[in-house]
Scaffold this active site. Structure first.
Site, mmCIF file in Angstrom:
data_model
loop_
_atom_site.group_PDB
_atom_site.id
_atom_site.type_symbol
_atom_site.label_atom_id
_atom_site.label_comp_id
_atom_site.label_asym_id
_atom_site.label_seq_id
_atom_site.Cartn_x
_atom_site.Cartn_y
_atom_site.Cartn_z
ATOM 1 N N CYS A 2 0.754 -1.151 -0.026
ATOM 2 C CA CYS A 2 -0.020 -0.002 -0.063
ATOM 3 C C CYS A 2 0.863 1.186 0.145
ATOM 4 O O CYS A 2 1.911 1.608 0.687
ATOM 5 C CB CYS A 2 -0.960 0.196 1.077
ATOM 6 S SG CYS A 2 -2.203 -1.378 1.461
ATOM 7 N N ARG A 28 4.019 -0.458 -4.487
ATOM 8 C CA ARG A 28 3.836 -0.930 -3.249
ATOM 9 C C ARG A 28 2.450 -1.936 -3.255
ATOM 10 O O ARG A 28 2.104 -2.305 -2.056
ATOM 11 C CB ARG A 28 3.703 0.221 -2.220
ATOM 12 C CG ARG A 28 4.950 1.043 -2.167
ATOM 13 C CD ARG A 28 4.733 2.094 -1.126
ATOM 14 N NE ARG A 28 4.843 1.817 0.226
ATOM 15 C CZ ARG A 28 5.650 1.654 1.156
ATOM 16 N NH1 ARG A 28 6.823 1.929 0.730
ATOM 17 N NH2 ARG A 28 5.405 1.329 2.311
ATOM 18 N N TRP A 75 -2.564 -2.956 -1.672
ATOM 19 C CA TRP A 75 -2.373 -4.523 -1.647
ATOM 20 C C TRP A 75 -3.072 -4.940 -0.869
ATOM 21 O O TRP A 75 -2.930 -4.610 0.242
ATOM 22 C CB TRP A 75 -0.629 -4.455 -1.557
ATOM 23 C CG TRP A 75 -0.256 -5.860 -1.438
ATOM 24 C CD1 TRP A 75 -0.035 -6.504 -2.769
ATOM 25 C CD2 TRP A 75 -0.135 -6.774 -0.497
ATOM 26 N NE1 TRP A 75 0.697 -7.680 -2.663
ATOM 27 C CE2 TRP A 75 0.329 -8.023 -1.255
ATOM 28 C CE3 TRP A 75 -0.330 -6.788 0.760
ATOM 29 C CZ2 TRP A 75 0.422 -9.173 -0.499
ATOM 30 C CZ3 TRP A 75 -0.131 -7.916 1.548
ATOM 31 C CH2 TRP A 75 0.352 -9.280 0.863
ATOM 32 N N GLY A 102 -0.665 -0.915 6.478
ATOM 33 C CA GLY A 102 -0.487 -1.612 7.641
ATOM 34 C C GLY A 102 -1.478 -2.597 7.953
ATOM 35 O O GLY A 102 -2.649 -2.934 7.048
ATOM 36 N N GLU A 488 17.495 -18.710 -5.579
ATOM 37 C CA GLU A 488 17.175 -17.357 -6.167
ATOM 38 C C GLU A 488 16.925 -17.411 -7.466
ATOM 39 O O GLU A 488 15.594 -16.720 -7.752
ATOM 40 C CB GLU A 488 18.571 -16.286 -6.153
ATOM 41 C CG GLU A 488 18.282 -14.935 -6.543
ATOM 42 C CD GLU A 488 17.242 -13.974 -5.829
ATOM 43 O OE1 GLU A 488 16.567 -14.490 -4.935
ATOM 44 O OE2 GLU A 488 16.987 -13.085 -6.478
ATOM 45 N N LYS A 492 13.176 -15.958 -8.766
ATOM 46 C CA LYS A 492 12.810 -14.975 -9.847
ATOM 47 C C LYS A 492 11.861 -15.779 -10.876
ATOM 48 O O LYS A 492 10.925 -14.987 -11.207
ATOM 49 C CB LYS A 492 14.302 -14.720 -10.571
ATOM 50 C CG LYS A 492 15.163 -13.812 -9.991
ATOM 51 C CD LYS A 492 14.804 -12.651 -9.566
ATOM 52 C CE LYS A 492 13.975 -12.307 -8.341
ATOM 53 N NZ LYS A 492 14.763 -11.956 -7.190
ATOM 54 N N GLU A 495 8.229 -15.888 -9.481
ATOM 55 C CA GLU A 495 7.613 -14.650 -8.868
ATOM 56 C C GLU A 495 7.028 -13.915 -10.297
ATOM 57 O O GLU A 495 5.913 -13.179 -10.118
ATOM 58 C CB GLU A 495 8.180 -13.871 -7.805
ATOM 59 C CG GLU A 495 9.439 -13.104 -8.438
ATOM 60 C CD GLU A 495 9.963 -12.036 -7.164
ATOM 61 O OE1 GLU A 495 9.234 -11.479 -6.684
ATOM 62 O OE2 GLU A 495 11.421 -12.229 -7.420
ATOM 63 N N HIS A 511 17.041 -37.748 -2.484
ATOM 64 C CA HIS A 511 16.143 -38.014 -1.428
ATOM 65 C C HIS A 511 14.754 -37.595 -1.303
ATOM 66 O O HIS A 511 14.090 -37.266 -0.466
ATOM 67 C CB HIS A 511 16.801 -37.191 -0.210
ATOM 68 C CG HIS A 511 18.379 -37.474 0.063
ATOM 69 N ND1 HIS A 511 18.495 -38.931 0.703
ATOM 70 C CD2 HIS A 511 19.349 -37.096 -0.168
ATOM 71 C CE1 HIS A 511 19.839 -38.835 0.843
ATOM 72 N NE2 HIS A 511 20.378 -38.091 0.392
ATOM 73 N N LYS A 610 6.376 -4.491 -3.794
ATOM 74 C CA LYS A 610 7.919 -4.428 -3.608
ATOM 75 C C LYS A 610 8.088 -4.433 -2.273
ATOM 76 O O LYS A 610 9.081 -4.901 -1.592
ATOM 77 C CB LYS A 610 8.168 -2.862 -4.351
ATOM 78 C CG LYS A 610 9.770 -3.015 -4.269
ATOM 79 C CD LYS A 610 10.596 -3.832 -5.035
ATOM 80 C CE LYS A 610 11.841 -3.653 -5.069
ATOM 81 N NZ LYS A 610 12.546 -4.759 -5.757
HETATM 82 O O1 M6R Z 1 13.057 -5.164 1.135
HETATM 83 P P1 M6R Z 1 13.680 -6.424 1.537
HETATM 84 O O2 M6R Z 1 14.709 -7.025 0.853
HETATM 85 O O3 M6R Z 1 13.550 -6.694 2.968
HETATM 86 O O4 M6R Z 1 12.368 -7.587 0.869
HETATM 87 C C1 M6R Z 1 12.283 -8.996 1.274
HETATM 88 C C2 M6R Z 1 11.751 -9.645 0.247
HETATM 89 O O5 M6R Z 1 10.138 -9.282 0.294
HETATM 90 C C3 M6R Z 1 12.071 -9.563 -1.166
HETATM 91 O O6 M6R Z 1 13.487 -9.655 -1.486
HETATM 92 C C4 M6R Z 1 11.128 -10.203 -2.438
HETATM 93 O O7 M6R Z 1 11.497 -11.587 -1.920
HETATM 94 C C5 M6R Z 1 11.717 -10.079 -3.731
HETATM 95 N N1 M6R Z 1 10.561 -9.316 -4.319
HETATM 96 C C6 M6R Z 1 12.145 -11.244 -4.564
HETATM 97 O O8 M6R Z 1 12.301 -10.730 -5.828
#
Ligand code: M6R
Length: 615
Positions: A2, A28, A75, A102, A488, A492, A495, A511, A610
């Site tokens: 948000c 956001r 959001w 929040g 990672e 990527k 997401e 396993h 984000k």
């Molecule tokens: O701002 P931050 O690094 O604390 O955010 C943590 C995660 O929300 C962030 O890294 C998220 O996993 C990414 N969007 C992934 O690309």
């Protein structure tokens, strides 16, 4: 999670500022949006489902001219994305309008009470209770004092909030308050603003004051009064933001994620350079007291979420052997509830691109509360964030503003920060062998070039992507420090392309996950030439033996050979200590091309935002 923006002006329309602020804050959250302004002493409100562009379409048909207004991009947490659930939320007779970021944890209790007092609720959100509570207190106050009403209302809230409130009974101001969610006041010329972060207001001002937890601010066009949680008037420091309009521009790229991948050589270079003095790493890059703290520590606990957690996982492979320190890495949302034990001499390292991630901040607060003598270090990309303001020590990555939801340059600069930390600790503790020290320092010098070379794989990965666009699942494998890189790569891909992807330690394959492997399950392996490459190759044979299709991101030295079921993508040769920082780049490019070719919105993937400022 948000975005909030508000403007208090004199005789000029607030709408252009509100809309440009919303566009900047869309990262956001982007499932619905809304604005409310005061016109002729009355609140006028327009909301819409979907992105800010949808709201703008509506506003073309219904012009709002007020000089004081608030706006929000949502959001969803409580209630589906709908017009009724979109902010601003209005009280009885539209007397009060509220935008909120929040989560109000006691909203059900408050709702029951307010309903029994006759308030009618029209949404499923937790926020609506704030509008009615403020209305309730406003009507109890003889002078209809909005500040007092907000102050009383927030005293009843449990949870996290950043709010901005307007009322027709106080048409020349916004009252804003924060607890646990960020809020910044912007100072213009005869105009004042409030926003979730400075990027919403860079066209208007670079002068800002961050509100602290418990603060309530009364913002007029030419002044701002802040009171703290105990009602005492306080002055908060004024900062000059370094963010510029250029940081927010796409510079000819199609997407922010694409631009940000290409920013990496420069971001890495800047991160290294700002930590150096006379050709050597300056321990003070971690904070003025870093040297004395680092001399005392006997273990490290890393805490983070998402991509930042992956950076922490990778760091352990450097820190334990080279700085000879036990190093634990935890996901913040788990750590805060698993009743961890706090040990004397532990350095708690919190990593976050944004510095506003609710779970990471909650862990910092827990460590400070439960173990007040512990040392805390933030590795963060946002200088004035809640995280950097809350820790004893801070290292700032110089990735520049990251807007794409999928983190790219923040991750590679976090890895650089950890490598620098490893060297600093290893030197202080005399555990870093000289030849390795030399290798790392030499490697850091050429790292931006190596990342540049990795980016040259762009067209290769563009060509590879169609092989994945129809896939629904995918496995990523790595060993050692390449395991977090595999995680990672999988994050990527999932997401932004919505392909189900899992990262595994290659040694774990037999396993369990091997059962999934057949000709329809592509397996991606990260195989720069490191000590475990041989072992990884045996794991990969297990995949080929089950007819699994392999895509191996390998350096030329591994000499992995192509066959009809094995595709090899050659990545730049680099010392194995620095290899993860280079190896992740082609995985980012790969995820990007698959997502674009599947027609997905890579910068604003569904259901994500984000900055995750709620639990
Ligand atoms: O701002 P931050 O690094 O604390 O955010 C943590 C995660 O929300 C962030 O890294 C998220 O996993 C990414 N969007 C992934 O690309």
């Amino acid at each position: 999670m948000c975005g909030i923006v508000g403007a208090v002006q004199k005789n000029t329309k607030a709408m252009p500022v509100l809309l440009s602020g919303l566009r900047a804050l869309e990262y956001r959250g982007y499932d619905s949006a809304g604005v409310a302004v005061i016109e002729n002493g009355k609140i006028e409100c327009v909301k819409s489902v979907g992105k800010v562009a949808e709201l703008e379409k509506k506003l073309k048909k219904r012009e709002l001219n007020g000089a004081v207004g608030i706006a929000h991009t949502r959001w969803a947490t409580h209630g589906v994305p709908s017009e009724a659930n979109a902010h601003p939320h209005l009280s009885h007779n539209n007397e009060v309008a509220v935008v909120h970021n929040g989560i109000i944890e006691n909203h059900e209790k408050l709702r029951t009470r307010l309903e029994s007092e006759g308030y009618k609720f029209v949404s499923d959100t937790d926020t609506e209770v704030i509008a009615h509570l403020v209305h309730h207190y406003l009507n109890l106050s003889k002078q209809k004092d909005l500040f007092e009403a907000v102050e009383k209302a927030v005293h009843e809230l449990k949870g996290a909030y950043a709010i901005a409130v307007i009322s027709g009974s106080a048409p020349d101001r916004i009252v804003a308050a924060r607890f646990g969610s960020p809020l910044v006041v912007g100072f213009g010329n005869e105009k004042m603003f409030v926003a979730s972060d400075v990027s919403a207001l860079i066209d208007e001002t670079n002068q800002f004051t961050y509100l602290e937890d418990g603060d309530v601010a009364e913002i007029f066009a030419d002044s701002c009064v802040i009171r703290n949680a105990s009602g005492k008037r306080v002055d908060r420091p004024m900062i000059t933001s370094e963010i510029s309009a250029a940081d927010m521009s796409l510079h000819g790229f199609q997407h922010y994620m694409q631009k940000e991948m290409y920013d990496q050589p420069q971001a890495i270079k800047s991160t290294i350079e700002q930590a150096m003095k006379k050709g050597e790493i300056d321990v003070r890059a971690f904070g003025a007291k870093a040297l004395s703290v680092f001399r005392k520590i006997s273990s490290i606990q890393i805490i983070a979420c998402g991509t930042s957690y992956h950076a922490g996982l990778a760091a352990r492979y450097w820190i334990e052997p080279l700085a000879d320190l036990p190093c634990n890495v935890d996901v913040a949302s788990e750590y805060r509830y698993r009743e961890p034990r706090f040990r004397k001499g532990t350095l708690y390292v919190f990593i976050s691109q944004s510095g506003e991630t609710a779970d990471t901040l909650a862990c910092l607060n827990m460590v400070k509360r439960e173990s007040p003598n512990s040392h805390t270090l933030a590795i963060c990309n946002v200088p004035e964030s809640s995280l950097t303001r809350g820790t004893d020590l801070a290292f700032l990555t110089r990735a520049g503003k990251e807007i794409g939801v999928a983190s790219t340059k923040a991750f590679t600069t976090q890895l650089v920060a950890f490598l620098l930390l490893t060297v600093v600790l290893g030197r202080i503790r005399r555990t870093l062998p000289k030849e390795i020290d030399k290798k790392i320092m030499k490697g850091l010098l050429t790292l931006p070039e190596k990342v540049e070379e990795a980016l040259e794989l762009d067209s290769t990965l563009h060509r590879l992507a169609p092989k994945f666009t129809e896939k629904e699942h995918c496995l990523f494998l790595g060993r050692g420090i390449e395991y977090p890189i595999a995680l990672e790569g999988a994050l990527k891909l999932k997401e932004i392309s919505y392909i189900h992807a899992e990262g595994y330690q290659a040694g774990e394959l037999k396993h369990g996950p091997l059962a999934l492997v057949d000709e329809n399950m592509p397996v991606i392996a990260v195989a720069p030439n490191d000590a475990l490459a041989g072992k990884l190759q045996s794991n990969l044979k297990e995949v080929r033996a089950r007819n699994g299709k392999l895509f191996i991101f390998a350096s030329p030295e591994t000499k992995i050979v192509k066959d009809e079921g094995t595709e090899v993508i050659l990545i730049p040769e680099v010392d194995e200590l620095l290899a993860p920082i280079v190896a992740v780049v082609p995985l980012q490019l790969f995820a990007y091309h698959v997502a674009v070719q599947r027609g997905k919105d890579v910068d604003k993937p569904r259901n994500l935002a984000k900055s995750v400022t709620v639990e």
